[in-house]
Design a protein around this motif. Structure first.
Motif, PDB file in Angstrom:
ATOM      1  N   VAL A   1      31.681  28.638  38.930  1.00 29.40           N
ATOM      2  CA  VAL A   1      32.161  27.706  39.754  1.00 29.40           C
ATOM      3  C   VAL A   1      32.032  28.282  41.315  1.00 29.40           C
ATOM      4  CG1 VAL A   1      34.179  26.259  40.769  1.00 29.40           C
ATOM      5  CG2 VAL A   1      33.606  26.311  38.146  1.00 29.40           C
ATOM      6  N   ARG A   2      31.352  27.665  42.267  1.00 37.70           N
ATOM      7  CA  ARG A   2      31.389  28.336  43.587  1.00 37.70           C
ATOM      8  C   ARG A   2      31.797  27.271  44.332  1.00 37.70           C
ATOM      9  NH1 ARG A   2      27.047  31.031  41.208  1.00 37.70           N
ATOM     10  NH2 ARG A   2      27.325  33.407  41.260  1.00 37.70           N
ATOM     11  N   GLN A   3      33.113  27.260  44.797  1.00 39.03           N
ATOM     12  CA  GLN A   3      33.841  26.320  45.844  1.00 39.03           C
ATOM     13  C   GLN A   3      34.641  26.895  46.497  1.00 39.03           C
ATOM     14  OE1 GLN A   3      33.337  22.624  45.630  1.00 39.03           O
ATOM     15  NE2 GLN A   3      31.777  23.072  44.327  1.00 39.03           N
ATOM     16  N   LEU A   4      34.922  26.268  47.784  1.00 43.71           N
ATOM     17  CA  LEU A   4      35.738  26.732  48.688  1.00 43.71           C
ATOM     18  C   LEU A   4      37.245  27.259  48.362  1.00 43.71           C
ATOM     19  CD1 LEU A   4      35.675  27.002  51.715  1.00 43.71           C
ATOM     20  CD2 LEU A   4      36.993  25.012  52.031  1.00 43.71           C
ATOM     21  N   THR A   5      37.723  26.576  47.234  1.00 44.86           N
ATOM     22  CA  THR A   5      39.003  27.184  46.473  1.00 44.86           C
ATOM     23  C   THR A   5      38.765  28.449  45.678  1.00 44.86           C
ATOM     24  OG1 THR A   5      38.498  25.468  44.806  1.00 44.86           O
ATOM     25  CG2 THR A   5      40.229  24.822  46.423  1.00 44.86           C
ATOM     26  N   THR A   6      37.734  28.309  44.922  1.00 45.06           N
ATOM     27  CA  THR A   6      37.591  29.573  44.197  1.00 45.06           C
ATOM     28  C   THR A   6      37.178  30.827  45.065  1.00 45.06           C
ATOM     29  OG1 THR A   6      35.155  29.188  43.818  1.00 45.06           O
ATOM     30  CG2 THR A   6      36.873  28.251  42.031  1.00 45.06           C
ATOM     31  N   ALA A   7      36.685  30.540  46.320  1.00 42.23           N
ATOM     32  CA  ALA A   7      36.192  31.687  47.155  1.00 42.23           C
ATOM     33  C   ALA A   7      37.542  32.243  47.854  1.00 42.23           C
ATOM     34  CB  ALA A   7      35.358  31.111  48.351  1.00 42.23           C
ATOM     35  N   ALA A   8      38.455  31.343  47.942  1.00 45.43           N
ATOM     36  CA  ALA A   8      40.002  31.906  48.710  1.00 45.43           C
ATOM     37  C   ALA A   8      40.633  32.421  47.549  1.00 45.43           C
ATOM     38  CB  ALA A   8      40.738  30.529  49.034  1.00 45.43           C
ATOM     39  N   SER A   9      40.446  31.866  46.229  1.00 46.28           N
ATOM     40  CA  SER A   9      41.337  32.782  45.432  1.00 46.28           C
ATOM     41  C   SER A   9      40.800  34.122  44.685  1.00 46.28           C
ATOM     42  CB  SER A   9      41.122  31.834  43.716  1.00 46.28           C
ATOM     43  OG  SER A   9      41.474  32.333  42.621  1.00 46.28           O
ATOM     44  N   ASP A  10      39.445  34.148  44.914  1.00 41.96           N
ATOM     45  CA  ASP A  10      38.741  35.493  44.659  1.00 41.96           C
ATOM     46  C   ASP A  10      39.145  36.483  45.715  1.00 41.96           C
ATOM     47  OD1 ASP A  10      37.084  34.361  42.652  1.00 41.96           O
ATOM     48  OD2 ASP A  10      35.426  34.764  43.751  1.00 41.96           O
ATOM     49  N   GLY A  11      39.265  35.924  46.980  1.00 45.46           N
ATOM     50  CA  GLY A  11      39.632  36.936  48.023  1.00 45.46           C
ATOM     51  C   GLY A  11      40.963  37.620  47.885  1.00 45.46           C
ATOM     52  N   ALA A  12      41.906  36.653  47.404  1.00 44.82           N
ATOM     53  CA  ALA A  12      43.294  36.792  47.212  1.00 44.82           C
ATOM     54  C   ALA A  12      43.323  38.193  46.234  1.00 44.82           C
ATOM     55  CB  ALA A  12      44.162  35.814  47.108  1.00 44.82           C
ATOM     56  N   THR A  13      42.715  37.717  45.200  1.00 45.36           N
ATOM     57  CA  THR A  13      42.570  38.600  43.989  1.00 45.36           C
ATOM     58  C   THR A  13      42.165  39.824  44.253  1.00 45.36           C
ATOM     59  OG1 THR A  13      42.589  36.628  42.316  1.00 45.36           O
ATOM     60  CG2 THR A  13      41.820  38.572  41.518  1.00 45.36           C
ATOM     61  N   ALA A  14      40.916  39.866  45.026  1.00 43.74           N
ATOM     62  CA  ALA A  14      40.049  41.121  45.197  1.00 43.74           C
ATOM     63  C   ALA A  14      41.244  42.008  45.917  1.00 43.74           C
ATOM     64  CB  ALA A  14      38.814  40.978  45.983  1.00 43.74           C
ATOM     65  N   ALA A  15      41.716  41.528  47.111  1.00 43.75           N
ATOM     66  CA  ALA A  15      42.725  42.032  47.949  1.00 43.75           C
ATOM     67  C   ALA A  15      43.962  42.732  47.485  1.00 43.75           C
ATOM     68  CB  ALA A  15      43.277  41.116  49.068  1.00 43.75           C
ATOM     69  N   LEU A  16      44.573  42.018  46.401  1.00 45.07           N
ATOM     70  CA  LEU A  16      45.564  42.619  45.572  1.00 45.07           C
ATOM     71  C   LEU A  16      44.953  43.611  44.470  1.00 45.07           C
ATOM     72  CD1 LEU A  16      47.531  39.308  45.075  1.00 45.07           C
ATOM     73  CD2 LEU A  16      47.978  40.978  46.709  1.00 45.07           C
ATOM     74  N   GLN A  17      44.275  43.547  43.997  1.00 46.46           N
ATOM     75  CA  GLN A  17      43.466  44.722  43.257  1.00 46.46           C
ATOM     76  C   GLN A  17      43.176  45.732  44.032  1.00 46.46           C
ATOM     77  OE1 GLN A  17      43.454  44.618  39.947  1.00 46.46           O
ATOM     78  NE2 GLN A  17      43.100  42.546  38.972  1.00 46.46           N
ATOM     79  N   ALA A  18      42.876  45.681  45.120  1.00 41.43           N
ATOM     80  CA  ALA A  18      42.284  46.618  46.010  1.00 41.43           C
ATOM     81  C   ALA A  18      43.645  47.462  46.300  1.00 41.43           C
ATOM     82  CB  ALA A  18      41.569  46.413  47.284  1.00 41.43           C
ATOM     83  N   CYS A  19      44.669  46.768  46.720  1.00 38.76           N
ATOM     84  CA  CYS A  19      46.191  47.463  47.279  1.00 38.76           C
ATOM     85  C   CYS A  19      46.470  47.965  46.043  1.00 38.76           C
ATOM     86  CB  CYS A  19      46.907  46.254  47.614  1.00 38.76           C
ATOM     87  SG  CYS A  19      46.464  45.486  49.071  1.00 38.76           S
ATOM     88  N   GLY A  20      46.594  47.596  44.940  1.00 40.24           N
ATOM     89  CA  GLY A  20      46.909  48.228  43.685  1.00 40.24           C
ATOM     90  C   GLY A  20      46.162  49.590  43.273  1.00 40.24           C
ATOM     91  N   TYR A  21      44.897  49.450  43.592  1.00 38.20           N
ATOM     92  CA  TYR A  21      44.077  50.734  43.348  1.00 38.20           C
ATOM     93  C   TYR A  21      44.482  51.703  44.425  1.00 38.20           C
ATOM     94  CZ  TYR A  21      40.144  53.889  44.140  1.00 38.20           C
ATOM     95  OH  TYR A  21      39.265  55.078  44.263  1.00 38.20           O
ATOM     96  N   ILE A  22      44.592  51.225  45.697  1.00 33.17           N
ATOM     97  CA  ILE A  22      45.054  52.232  46.744  1.00 33.17           C
ATOM     98  C   ILE A  22      46.195  53.011  46.424  1.00 33.17           C
ATOM     99  CG2 ILE A  22      45.736  52.417  49.217  1.00 33.17           C
ATOM    100  CD1 ILE A  22      43.672  50.262  49.554  1.00 33.17           C
ATOM    101  N   ASP A  23      47.647  52.037  45.949  1.00 36.14           N
ATOM    102  CA  ASP A  23      48.673  52.779  45.814  1.00 36.14           C
ATOM    103  C   ASP A  23      48.570  53.670  44.366  1.00 36.14           C
ATOM    104  OD1 ASP A  23      49.716  51.127  47.579  1.00 36.14           O
ATOM    105  OD2 ASP A  23      50.474  49.317  46.102  1.00 36.14           O
TER     106      ASP A  23
END
Length: 304
Positions: free
Chosen positions: A279-301
């Motif tokens: 599924v490629r929709q506006l809502t899934t794009a926003a969701s992906d962005g939030a998930t990627a950011a939190l995963q990246a923050c966890g990796y950095i920590d």
């Protein structure tokens, strides 16, 4: 040195920036063109939860301003290469290079062409990939839309308000679009469906496009339809070749990643339409962005 560099300033990329800076990380968003991605061309968004109606431009501008106000930095440069140096990632652009601890690839996807011989030459002379951008040039004229998804039907709906007639051409007898959109178009007197058909030729004169040849897939018969404009909406393709050294791509060029947004390289994440997903929709794009950011923050920590 940034904590996170985000490649792409569409809905996924800007959402990632918002979540990264809210988590206390420094974030740089690098975009080759303009912020917003393809949604910026949508005249009316009505499927984003909590917002009944908003233009794509206003939606994207709101995201952009929110990310900037929170502290994200945005640079308009083209990323040409990403080098993985372990805990440090080096992002090279058309204007320089930047270092960070994690990268989020949110490059989106671009419009897919028909692949006909003179298609590229006719762009701007009758062929377009954005109805909301160019539709007004064809007021009171006959146009065609090619595609069967929501974008194609939304384009046809938009054009039907200004053009004398709209042909909607689709290679199958059923649409991928929402049934609501299909029924809305069926009620239009100036919209004609041309199904089980493909565009086989673009005919032109010295001024540009004058007609299209449409071939019926079942009978093999070809029909010539006089049109002033053709709006192509047959899907999208990603542009990720520059990053294949740090992110594995599938056969169509999409970045291989699951719902955790992790690529095969530690510290490299992805989000939005550029990744493998159903599924490629506006809502899934926003969701992906939030998930990627939190995963990246966890990796950095985890590095400290």
């Amino acid at each position: 040195m940034y904590d996170v560099i985000i490649v792409g300033a569409g809905t996924a990329g800007l959402s990632a920036a918002i979540y990264a800076v809210r988590a206390g990380k420094s974030a740089l968003v690098i975009e080759a063109a303009s912020y917003g991605g393809q949604i910026i061309n949508t005249p009316d968004i009505e499927n984003y939860p909590g917002i009944a109606h908003i233009s794509g431009f206003d939606f994207a501008t709101g995201l952009y301003n929110q990310a900037k106000d929170l502290g994200a930095e945005v640079k308009f440069e083209r990323v040409t290469e990403i080098a993985d140096e372990g805990s440090i990632k080096r992002v090279r652009t058309s204007q320089g290079q930047y270092e960070c601890k994690a990268v989020i690839l949110a490059t989106g996807a671009k419009n897919r062409p028909l692949g006909l011989p003179n298609e590229k030459e006719l762009v701007g002379k009758g062929v377009s990939y954005c109805a909301t951008c160019d539709g007004m040039f064809y007021r009171n004229r006959v146009v065609a839309v090619n595609g069967g998804g929501n974008t194609a039907l939304e384009d046809a709906q938009f054009l039907s308000n200004y053009c004398s007639k709209v042909y909607l051409i689709h290679r199958r007898d059923k649409f991928r679009a929402d049934e609501k959109e299909v029924e809305r178009l069926k009620a239009k007197d100036n919209v004609e469906f041309v199904l089980n058909s493909t565009i086989s030729k673009l005919n032109e004169d010295e001024t540009g496009l004058v007609s299209i040849d449409v071939t019926d897939k079942n009978s093999g018969e070809t029909r010539n339809i006089e049109v002033s404009g053709l709006f192509v909406a047959i899907g999208q393709s990603p542009d990720n070749i520059a990053f294949e050294n740090v992110a594995e791509l599938d056969e169509k060029g999409y970045i291989k990643a699951g719902e955790d947004m992790k690529t095969g390289t530690e510290g490299i994440f992805t989000a939005g339409d550029c990744r493998t997903k159903t599924v490629r929709q506006l809502t899934t794009a926003a969701s992906d962005g939030a998930t990627a950011a939190l995963q990246a923050c966890g990796y950095i920590d985890s590095l400290s």
